[in-house]
Each structure stands twice: as C-alpha cells, then as structure tokens.
Write an enzyme that holds these catalytic residues in place. Structure first.
Site, PDB file in Angstrom:
ATOM      1  N   ASN A  61      20.110  13.333  -1.011  1.00  0.00           N
ATOM      2  CA  ASN A  61      20.920  13.337   0.216  1.00  0.00           C
ATOM      3  C   ASN A  61      21.522  14.729   0.405  1.00  0.00           C
ATOM      4  OD1 ASN A  61      22.879  13.015   2.182  1.00  0.00           O
ATOM      5  ND2 ASN A  61      23.694  11.100   1.359  1.00  0.00           N
TER       6      ASN A  61
ATOM      7  N   HIS B  18      18.398   9.722   8.360  1.00  0.00           N
ATOM      8  CA  HIS B  18      19.178  10.375   7.302  1.00  0.00           C
ATOM      9  C   HIS B  18      18.699   9.834   5.954  1.00  0.00           C
ATOM     10  CE1 HIS B  18      22.303  11.903   4.878  1.00  0.00           C
ATOM     11  NE2 HIS B  18      22.985  10.783   4.780  1.00  0.00           N
TER      12      HIS B  18
ATOM     13  N   CYS C  10      27.462  13.491   7.158  1.00  0.00           N
ATOM     14  CA  CYS C  10      25.992  13.392   7.206  1.00  0.00           C
ATOM     15  C   CYS C  10      25.451  13.273   8.638  1.00  0.00           C
ATOM     16  CB  CYS C  10      25.511  12.210   6.379  1.00  0.00           C
ATOM     17  SG  CYS C  10      26.000  12.344   4.665  1.00  0.00           S
TER      18      CYS C  10
HETATM   19  O1  UT7 Z   1      25.177   9.771   3.144  1.00  0.00           O
HETATM   20  C1  UT7 Z   1      26.428   9.199   3.381  1.00  0.00           C
HETATM   21  C2  UT7 Z   1      26.392   7.748   3.281  1.00  0.00           C
HETATM   22  N1  UT7 Z   1      26.182   7.324   1.918  1.00  0.00           N
HETATM   23  C3  UT7 Z   1      25.371   6.306   1.701  1.00  0.00           C
HETATM   24  O2  UT7 Z   1      24.747   5.818   2.592  1.00  0.00           O
HETATM   25  C4  UT7 Z   1      25.323   5.754   0.298  1.00  0.00           C
HETATM   26  C5  UT7 Z   1      25.453   4.248   0.345  1.00  0.00           C
HETATM   27  N2  UT7 Z   1      25.478   3.595  -0.948  1.00  0.00           N
HETATM   28  C6  UT7 Z   1      24.402   3.559  -1.764  1.00  0.00           C
HETATM   29  O3  UT7 Z   1      23.391   4.153  -1.499  1.00  0.00           O
HETATM   30  C7  UT7 Z   1      24.480   2.673  -2.985  1.00  0.00           C
HETATM   31  O4  UT7 Z   1      25.597   1.839  -2.904  1.00  0.00           O
HETATM   32  C8  UT7 Z   1      24.524   3.452  -4.328  1.00  0.00           C
HETATM   33  C9  UT7 Z   1      23.207   4.126  -4.576  1.00  0.00           C
HETATM   34  C10 UT7 Z   1      25.655   4.462  -4.302  1.00  0.00           C
HETATM   35  C11 UT7 Z   1      24.769   2.467  -5.475  1.00  0.00           C
HETATM   36  O5  UT7 Z   1      23.779   1.463  -5.461  1.00  0.00           O
HETATM   37  P1  UT7 Z   1      24.175  -0.076  -5.567  1.00  0.00           P
HETATM   38  O6  UT7 Z   1      22.931  -0.843  -5.616  1.00  0.00           O
HETATM   39  O7  UT7 Z   1      25.158  -0.363  -4.472  1.00  0.00           O
HETATM   40  O8  UT7 Z   1      24.837  -0.118  -6.980  1.00  0.00           O
HETATM   41  P2  UT7 Z   1      26.300  -0.595  -7.381  1.00  0.00           P
HETATM   42  O9  UT7 Z   1      27.283   0.477  -7.076  1.00  0.00           O
HETATM   43  O10 UT7 Z   1      26.549  -1.977  -6.850  1.00  0.00           O
HETATM   44  O11 UT7 Z   1      26.123  -0.735  -8.934  1.00  0.00           O
HETATM   45  C12 UT7 Z   1      25.229  -1.699  -9.510  1.00  0.00           C
HETATM   46  C13 UT7 Z   1      25.242  -1.501 -11.010  1.00  0.00           C
HETATM   47  C14 UT7 Z   1      26.647  -1.426 -11.608  1.00  0.00           C
HETATM   48  O12 UT7 Z   1      26.593  -2.023 -12.866  1.00  0.00           O
HETATM   49  P3  UT7 Z   1      27.161  -3.528 -13.067  1.00  0.00           P
HETATM   50  O13 UT7 Z   1      28.581  -3.485 -12.642  1.00  0.00           O
HETATM   51  O14 UT7 Z   1      26.298  -4.378 -12.178  1.00  0.00           O
HETATM   52  O15 UT7 Z   1      26.954  -3.758 -14.535  1.00  0.00           O
HETATM   53  C15 UT7 Z   1      26.884   0.049 -11.748  1.00  0.00           C
HETATM   54  O16 UT7 Z   1      27.802   0.346 -12.800  1.00  0.00           O
HETATM   55  O17 UT7 Z   1      24.606  -0.249 -11.318  1.00  0.00           O
HETATM   56  C16 UT7 Z   1      25.506   0.532 -12.130  1.00  0.00           C
HETATM   57  N3  UT7 Z   1      25.263   1.928 -11.806  1.00  0.00           N
HETATM   58  C17 UT7 Z   1      24.328   2.668 -12.429  1.00  0.00           C
HETATM   59  N4  UT7 Z   1      23.485   2.373 -13.422  1.00  0.00           N
HETATM   60  C18 UT7 Z   1      22.657   3.358 -13.827  1.00  0.00           C
HETATM   61  C19 UT7 Z   1      25.873   2.688 -10.854  1.00  0.00           C
HETATM   62  N5  UT7 Z   1      25.344   3.933 -10.878  1.00  0.00           N
HETATM   63  C20 UT7 Z   1      24.404   3.948 -11.838  1.00  0.00           C
HETATM   64  C21 UT7 Z   1      23.519   4.927 -12.308  1.00  0.00           C
HETATM   65  N6  UT7 Z   1      22.664   4.588 -13.309  1.00  0.00           N
HETATM   66  N7  UT7 Z   1      23.473   6.169 -11.822  1.00  0.00           N
END
Ligand code: UT7
Length: 336
Positions: A286, A256, A116
C-alpha cells in the site's frame, strides 16, 4: 467557448531500489510470508533508505521522468499539486520542494492531504483548474514515504505499507476524453481508527509520545477493513450507475491497493472479471495516494485511447471516492 475536458497526457513512476520481502519482515516481527500473502496480498514492498531523505526524494525523480518522457519544458508547468501523507516538513509544502528540485520555476505549488484517496482528490482539483480554461499544464505528483511512519515492531501494520511516487501531466482537450465524472467523500468518523496520534497540534511530540510510539501509524485494521469494503464498493457501483455503465462497458478498474480482499470485493460488486482489474499490491504493497497512479503507470503500455477506466480509493479520514475517465492516448506508442 468550447467545453474543455481534462486529460492525462503522460504518467511516470519512481520506486526506490531497496525491496523489503515478507521473509525479511518475518525475521523482524512475528509474522509469516503465508499470512501476509493470504490476509493482505503482498509479497514485497520498496523502501526508501538513507539519512535525510523525504517524500520529495521519491516525487522529484517521478516528475523529472515525466518531464523527459513527455518532452515538457519545466518552464511551461503552471501548477504542481502534490498528494502526500508523509510530507518532507510540516511546512513548506512538499510540492514546492519537488518543483524546485525539478527546475519548475513558473508555477504555483501546494500539497493535498487526503491520505490514500489523495490522488483522486488532487486529480479533481487539477480537473477544475484545466476545465476553467485558466491553466493548460498541471502536474499531479503523488509521493509517499510510508516507511517513515511505519512501526517495524508492530506486526499488524508493518507488512501493509511501501514507498513510491508518480507524476501525471493533466492538460485540456475539446475531445470527449479525460475526466468524465468524479464522486468524492469524507467522513471524520474515521479519525480514531487510522491516524498518526502525535506530532500535530493536538499532541505535539514529547518524550511520552515517543515512548508510546505515537509517531507511527495507528490502525484498527478490522474496523478500517469493514468501512473500506463498503465504501469502495458503494462508490464504484455509484459511478457506474451515474454514467449508465455496465460491467461490459468498463475496460479497467484501477483500485487502491490496500488489501487484495478489498479489491476483490469491489470488483465483485461491479461484476467485473479479474482480467479487467489492475493489481500490483504484491510488489508495492500500500503506497497510499501513489497506489492508484502506480497501477496506471504499470499498465500504461496496455491502455488505448478511449478506454473506460474507473479509479477508486479509500483512506484515512475517512476519505474515499471514484473517478471515471476515458483514457486519452495509446500507451503502446509512448513505451516503444
Ligand atoms: O489504505 C488505507 C486503508 N487501509 C486499509 O484498507 C486496511 C484495512 N485492513 C486490513 O487490510 C486488514 O484488517 C489487516 C490486513 C490490517 C488485518 O487483517 P485481518 O484479517 O483484519 O486480521 P486481524 O487484525 O483481524 O487479525 C487476525 C489475526 C489476529 O490473531 P488472533 O487474535 O486471531 O489470534 C492477529 O493478531 O491475525 C493476527 N495478525 C497477524 N498474524 C501474523 C495480525 N497481524 C499479523 C501478522 N502476521 N502480520
């Protein structure tokens, strides 16, 4: 010899027609429009459809548009640099394919892989070529076919990415404009957290890797998020300090577009009002290395000669960085 600076003299973008909405995604995996909007900030993303397509099918239309818009003869282009994470082939370079598709015959062409952060890396290379005085017309194409490496059964990654491309023309000037300062970083500590596990030399594609779906993006979101927030904010603040800039001096932050919360944290650290932050994550998601220049393209008509911009990115590797530029032309003149 007079000191040369590298300026962007034109920008064009291309996104494919098909729009994949959050509602459509929520019929494919267990997710909701609400979750995607609040946790990421995206409403929809453009997706390249059709058999036998590659990143060059995004990059070539962007470059063609740029050549037309800037009235540039393809024969005058001396260098084509393509930033891409999704090359058409392992070799030859996507840059050489794009050059061929656009009738650019008298240049050398190569790809840059910095995930990225690819646009900033490619721009710094273009900066060196132009500042040296050896090259007068360098093109940076950022072409990303992210949907080709996204697993549409994995809800934790499939809402994040979209497809798109841009092309910018970089030329010399003796005015105090263009790329003023660049700070780039790489730290291989990021490897396990954001990668494509199979298909390279370490794990060539096998039936087993396909069964494990290792041809798709693997991301440990939470870890990447923590690094992204810290690195993007740190490098943007560092760019301000190095150039004695206060939040009042900066006209635009071009971040970004990975996650709205990362963008907000960066703007907050810089003490920047949100009216100065370019955000289009809601419509493109993204697009990896195309995301920073896609924002520039969307805002081109608002940009004025002398505007001070800080562009910042973070991506796999990890790679990250920031570039301070003084915009070189009135965008309103171009888009009349
Ligand atoms: O461009 C290159 C660099 N990349 C980035 O900068 C991306 C960085 N990371 C992120 O943007 C975030 O970490 C994500 C958007 C990928 C995820 O967001 P998060 O707030 O960190 O969510 P998480 O992975 O901690 O998940 C929280 C909850 C989980 O459920 P439990 O375990 O709390 O019950 C996940 O299973 O959200 C759940 N979850 C979803 N729920 C509904 C994960 N993906 C989804 C989804 N829809 N699509």
């Amino acid at each position: 010899m007079e000191k040369l600076n590298a300026i962007i003299t034109g920008i064009a973008s291309y996104v494919p027609e098909y729009i994949l909405t959050n509602d459509e995604l929520s019929r494919m995996v267990d997710t909701t429009d609400e979750w995607i909007r609040t946790r990421i900030g995206t409403k929809e993303r453009h997706i390249l459809k059709g058999e036998g397509k590659g990143a060059s099918d995004l990059g070539a239309p962007a470059l063609k548009k740029l050549l037309e818009k800037t009235n540039t003869n393809p024969d005058d282009i001396q260098v084509v640099i393509c930033s891409t994470t999704t090359p058409d082939y392992k070799f030859p370079s996507t840059a050489s394919i794009i050059a061929e598709k656009c009738g650019v015959k008298h240049s050398f062409a190569f790809d840059i892989q910095a995930a990225c952060s690819g646009f900033l890396y490619a721009m710094e290379v273009a900066n060196g070529f132009v500042k040296s005085g050896l090259y007068k017309k360098v093109v940076v194409v950022s072409a990303e076919f992210m949907s080709s490496i996204v697993d549409y059964t994995d809800r934790s990654t499939c809402p994040i990415f979209g497809d798109g491309a841009t092309a910018v023309l970089v030329e010399p000037t003796t005015e105090d404009l263009g790329i003023i300062d660049t700070e780039l970083h790489a730290d291989g500590v990021g490897l396990p957290y954001l990668m494509l596990k199979a298909g390279g030399t370490v794990h060539p594609t096998t039936h087993e890797t396909l069964e494990k779906r290792e041809q798709f993006i693997h991301q440990e979101g939470k870890t990447v998020f923590k690094y992204a927030v810290t690195c993007m904010a740190d490098v943007s603040e560092s760019m301000m300090k190095r150039n004695n800039l206060t939040h009042e001096d900066i006209d635009w932050l071009v971040p970004h577009q990975a996650n709205m919360r990362i963008i907000e944290a960066t703007a907050h650290r810089m003490n920047l009002d949100k009216s100065k932050v370019m955000v289009n994550i809601h419509k493109y998601a993204n697009t990896s290395s195309a995301s920073v220049p896609l924002a520039l393209a969307d805002w081109e008509s608002k940009l004025k000669k002398g505007d001070k911009l800080i562009m910042s990115a973070f991506g796999a590797g990890f790679t990250w960085g920031s570039m301070y530029i003084k915009w070189a032309y009135d965008g309103s003149e171009v888009n009349k």
